[in-house]
Design a protein around this motif. Sequence first.
Motif, PDB file in Angstrom:
ATOM      1  N   MET A 184       7.648  77.373  39.441  1.00 61.62           N
ATOM      2  CA  MET A 184       6.811  76.522  38.592  1.00 61.62           C
ATOM      3  C   MET A 184       5.557  77.263  38.148  1.00 61.62           C
ATOM      4  N   GLU A 185       4.978  78.032  39.050  1.00 57.25           N
ATOM      5  CA  GLU A 185       3.777  78.813  38.719  1.00 57.25           C
ATOM      6  C   GLU A 185       4.078  79.842  37.636  1.00 57.25           C
ATOM      7  N   LEU A 186       5.262  80.444  37.711  1.00 57.76           N
ATOM      8  CA  LEU A 186       5.634  81.481  36.746  1.00 57.76           C
ATOM      9  C   LEU A 186       6.008  80.898  35.390  1.00 57.76           C
ATOM     10  N   LEU A 187       6.768  79.810  35.395  1.00 62.84           N
ATOM     11  CA  LEU A 187       7.417  79.339  34.174  1.00 62.84           C
ATOM     12  C   LEU A 187       6.663  78.258  33.432  1.00 62.84           C
ATOM     13  N   VAL A 188       5.792  77.519  34.116  1.00 62.19           N
ATOM     14  CA  VAL A 188       5.207  76.303  33.539  1.00 62.19           C
ATOM     15  C   VAL A 188       3.686  76.416  33.481  1.00 62.19           C
ATOM     16  N   GLN A 189       3.129  76.110  32.321  1.00 63.33           N
ATOM     17  CA  GLN A 189       1.686  76.040  32.144  1.00 63.33           C
ATOM     18  C   GLN A 189       1.252  74.573  32.086  1.00 63.33           C
ATOM     19  N   PRO A 190       0.006  74.270  32.430  1.00 61.21           N
ATOM     20  CA  PRO A 190      -0.471  72.887  32.305  1.00 61.21           C
ATOM     21  C   PRO A 190      -0.221  72.343  30.904  1.00 61.21           C
ATOM     22  N   GLY A 191       0.325  71.143  30.852  1.00 62.79           N
ATOM     23  CA  GLY A 191       0.638  70.526  29.568  1.00 62.79           C
ATOM     24  C   GLY A 191       2.060  70.743  29.110  1.00 62.79           C
ATOM     25  N   ASP A 192       2.770  71.714  29.698  1.00 63.69           N
ATOM     26  CA  ASP A 192       4.177  71.932  29.350  1.00 63.69           C
ATOM     27  C   ASP A 192       5.023  70.749  29.817  1.00 63.69           C
ATOM     28  N   SER A 193       6.145  70.565  29.165  1.00 63.76           N
ATOM     29  CA  SER A 193       7.090  69.522  29.541  1.00 63.76           C
ATOM     30  C   SER A 193       8.092  70.077  30.557  1.00 63.76           C
ATOM     31  N   VAL A 194       8.314  69.324  31.637  1.00 65.48           N
ATOM     32  CA  VAL A 194       9.291  69.699  32.662  1.00 65.48           C
ATOM     33  C   VAL A 194      10.261  68.544  32.841  1.00 65.48           C
ATOM     34  N   LEU A 195      11.549  68.857  32.798  1.00 69.00           N
ATOM     35  CA  LEU A 195      12.600  67.852  32.926  1.00 69.00           C
ATOM     36  C   LEU A 195      13.089  67.802  34.375  1.00 69.00           C
ATOM     37  N   LEU A 196      13.072  66.613  34.958  1.00 67.70           N
ATOM     38  CA  LEU A 196      13.542  66.396  36.326  1.00 67.70           C
ATOM     39  C   LEU A 196      14.588  65.294  36.337  1.00 67.70           C
ATOM     40  N   GLU A 197      15.420  65.312  37.344  1.00 67.46           N
ATOM     41  CA  GLU A 197      16.342  64.202  37.555  1.00 67.46           C
ATOM     42  C   GLU A 197      15.583  63.012  38.142  1.00 67.46           C
ATOM     43  N   SER A 198      16.126  61.840  37.929  1.00 68.94           N
ATOM     44  CA  SER A 198      15.579  60.636  38.565  1.00 68.94           C
ATOM     45  C   SER A 198      16.748  59.851  39.154  1.00 68.94           C
ATOM     46  N   PRO A 199      16.768  59.768  40.502  1.00 64.78           N
ATOM     47  CA  PRO A 199      15.779  60.220  41.485  1.00 64.78           C
ATOM     48  C   PRO A 199      15.857  61.727  41.709  1.00 64.78           C
ATOM     49  N   GLY A 317      13.552  75.216  61.190  1.00 63.75           N
ATOM     50  CA  GLY A 317      12.495  76.046  61.760  1.00 63.75           C
ATOM     51  C   GLY A 317      12.584  77.502  61.361  1.00 63.75           C
ATOM     52  N   LEU A 318      13.682  77.896  60.709  1.00 62.03           N
ATOM     53  CA  LEU A 318      13.834  79.262  60.211  1.00 62.03           C
ATOM     54  C   LEU A 318      13.407  79.249  58.748  1.00 62.03           C
ATOM     55  N   ARG A 319      12.142  79.595  58.502  1.00 64.72           N
ATOM     56  CA  ARG A 319      11.546  79.409  57.179  1.00 64.72           C
ATOM     57  C   ARG A 319      11.850  80.587  56.261  1.00 64.72           C
ATOM     58  N   ILE A 320      13.118  80.687  55.885  1.00 60.11           N
ATOM     59  CA  ILE A 320      13.569  81.740  54.980  1.00 60.11           C
ATOM     60  C   ILE A 320      14.324  81.102  53.813  1.00 60.11           C
ATOM     61  N   GLY A 321      13.920  81.462  52.602  1.00 56.52           N
ATOM     62  CA  GLY A 321      14.619  81.050  51.397  1.00 56.52           C
ATOM     63  C   GLY A 321      14.724  82.228  50.453  1.00 56.52           C
ATOM     64  N   TRP A 322      15.209  81.967  49.254  1.00 57.16           N
ATOM     65  CA  TRP A 322      15.325  83.061  48.281  1.00 57.16           C
ATOM     66  C   TRP A 322      15.450  82.511  46.868  1.00 57.16           C
ATOM     67  N   ILE A 323      15.194  83.400  45.916  1.00 57.03           N
ATOM     68  CA  ILE A 323      15.419  83.136  44.500  1.00 57.03           C
ATOM     69  C   ILE A 323      16.375  84.197  43.985  1.00 57.03           C
ATOM     70  N   ARG A 324      17.429  83.758  43.289  1.00 53.95           N
ATOM     71  CA  ARG A 324      18.325  84.696  42.601  1.00 53.95           C
ATOM     72  C   ARG A 324      18.017  84.634  41.111  1.00 53.95           C
ATOM     73  N   THR A 325      17.722  85.795  40.530  1.00 58.06           N
ATOM     74  CA  THR A 325      17.370  85.861  39.120  1.00 58.06           C
ATOM     75  C   THR A 325      17.710  87.258  38.610  1.00 58.06           C
ATOM     76  N   THR A 326      17.158  87.653  37.485  1.00 57.20           N
ATOM     77  CA  THR A 326      17.337  89.020  36.997  1.00 57.20           C
ATOM     78  C   THR A 326      16.363  89.950  37.722  1.00 57.20           C
ATOM     79  N   PRO A 327      16.661  91.242  37.819  1.00 53.29           N
ATOM     80  CA  PRO A 327      15.718  92.162  38.475  1.00 53.29           C
ATOM     81  C   PRO A 327      14.320  92.148  37.855  1.00 53.29           C
ATOM     82  N   PRO A 328      14.160  92.126  36.530  1.00 54.19           N
ATOM     83  CA  PRO A 328      12.791  92.070  35.992  1.00 54.19           C
ATOM     84  C   PRO A 328      12.046  90.798  36.385  1.00 54.19           C
ATOM     85  N   MET A 329      12.738  89.647  36.412  1.00 55.29           N
ATOM     86  CA  MET A 329      12.070  88.413  36.800  1.00 55.29           C
ATOM     87  C   MET A 329      11.756  88.405  38.296  1.00 55.29           C
ATOM     88  N   ALA A 330      12.613  89.019  39.104  1.00 58.43           N
ATOM     89  CA  ALA A 330      12.309  89.144  40.533  1.00 58.43           C
ATOM     90  C   ALA A 330      11.029  89.938  40.729  1.00 58.43           C
TER      91      ALA A 330
END
Length: 476
Positions: A184-199, A317-330
């Motif tokens: 969200m920090e990378l892709l979205v600026q204040p005022g941008d529109s973000v689409l979410l599911e409901s719920p 309790g194992l606080r490990i996640g990841w993002i899969r993307t392109t190498p430049p975006m990583a």
Amino acid sequence: MAAGTRRINGHLLARLIGRDGRARPYYLSVGRSISGLILDGRIPTHTRLPAERDLADSLGLSRNTVTASYTWLRENGFLDSRRGAGSWTLLPSTAGNNDSVLLPRSEPIDLGIAAPPAIEGMQAAARMAVEQLAAHVGGRGYTTFGLPELRHAVARRYVERGLPTEPDQILITNGAQHAAALLMELLVQPGDSVLLESPTFPHTLDTVRQRGARLRTMGVGPNGWEMDVVADAFRQGRPKAAFVIPDFHNPTGALMDDDERAALVAEARRAGSSLIVDESVAELAIDPGDQPAPTAVHDRDGRVFSIGSTAKLFWGGLRIGWIRTTPPMAARLMALRQRFDLSSPVLEQLTATHLLADVLRIRAERIRQVRRNRDALVAALRAELPEWRFVTPSGGLVLWARLPAPTATALTEAADRNGVHAAPGPIFGTEGTLEHFVRLAYTQPPEVLHDGVRRLARAHAETAARPAAQPRGPYL
């Protein structure tokens, strides 16, 4: 006698428990009876208890009941268990200065948080990680993209699931929520529109709001997505980014099929939108059958960002996640991350690497547990609350139930008074909607789930349509 060498067999323990273990719910009465025997000194500390099956046979109860009893004892500090070594008695650390321990009471049952206990093998993987730590302590300890061996393991798992992936497409994070916040920090600026599911997942709603974005929603029902509605949401809103949970959606449990995933990516492409895909429970397919490939299979221009995590499959309790993307975006995400933290803990990354090496066995074991629990929850709801409506989820960790009246918030307040915690629908939506729904997690053993549903039924009987304060607390 040395600590840990005392033993008590199933027949003797059953005789000591006696009639005290015959009150419903059985798991709780057995657990309380054993804790009372420990507190009274009738069973010494550091005594090895019988295997669950042996005690179940001696008591004439199911093994699941005794498993739930031992779990209650561990959670309350009366039991320690190690794989291959058994379970032995302890005194809770607060037993000497907290009178409440001496007065067992009805323990709250949490059906609100979808956090399963650690998978078998967690401690062994952690010990192997400690042994390997010596090879890393000579360095600085900052793994900005993540440990190479972990990135290889994550990439390999994507390949096994049908999505070609290289290690340089993986950025390791401190869990899925950390990954979502970075995107969200990378892709979205204040005022941008973000689409979410409901719920949708409530912490994602919080992240988007804190970013100052404009929320747009598309509905997800118990049977999944209406793709015409999805297409219209992209075409009218042209969001900067969309966040979706296509794999056993949280909270509805719905599963998006391959054609729907292809259509979703195509609509994002036409709208010029980035697509953030949360795959936190993608590995937890309970029912047999072919599972859809990861959504990024349909990506042709690097707009799909896939989020994964160890929390649901291995342990929260194992606080490990990841993002899969392109190498430049990583690389861009790695540079952005430096504003918040430098890297994920090496020891936890090593632990996750060991677990991923055994992921097929672990996945099969976790699915057996989850299937057993889901079926128990479904059976209990049908027996105790037949007027509630739901679609049995084919995977994941949660069930989305529709109430006969829009009383979710009032129901959860009454449930709290009856010692059971559920997640009310409104926290998964915007502007006070979804009062007809509650989300129930099936991460507890069957006996606990049956007890929890009995308490929910009492709360449901007490509930009247009245205004109530919004519930509080984390929901995972």
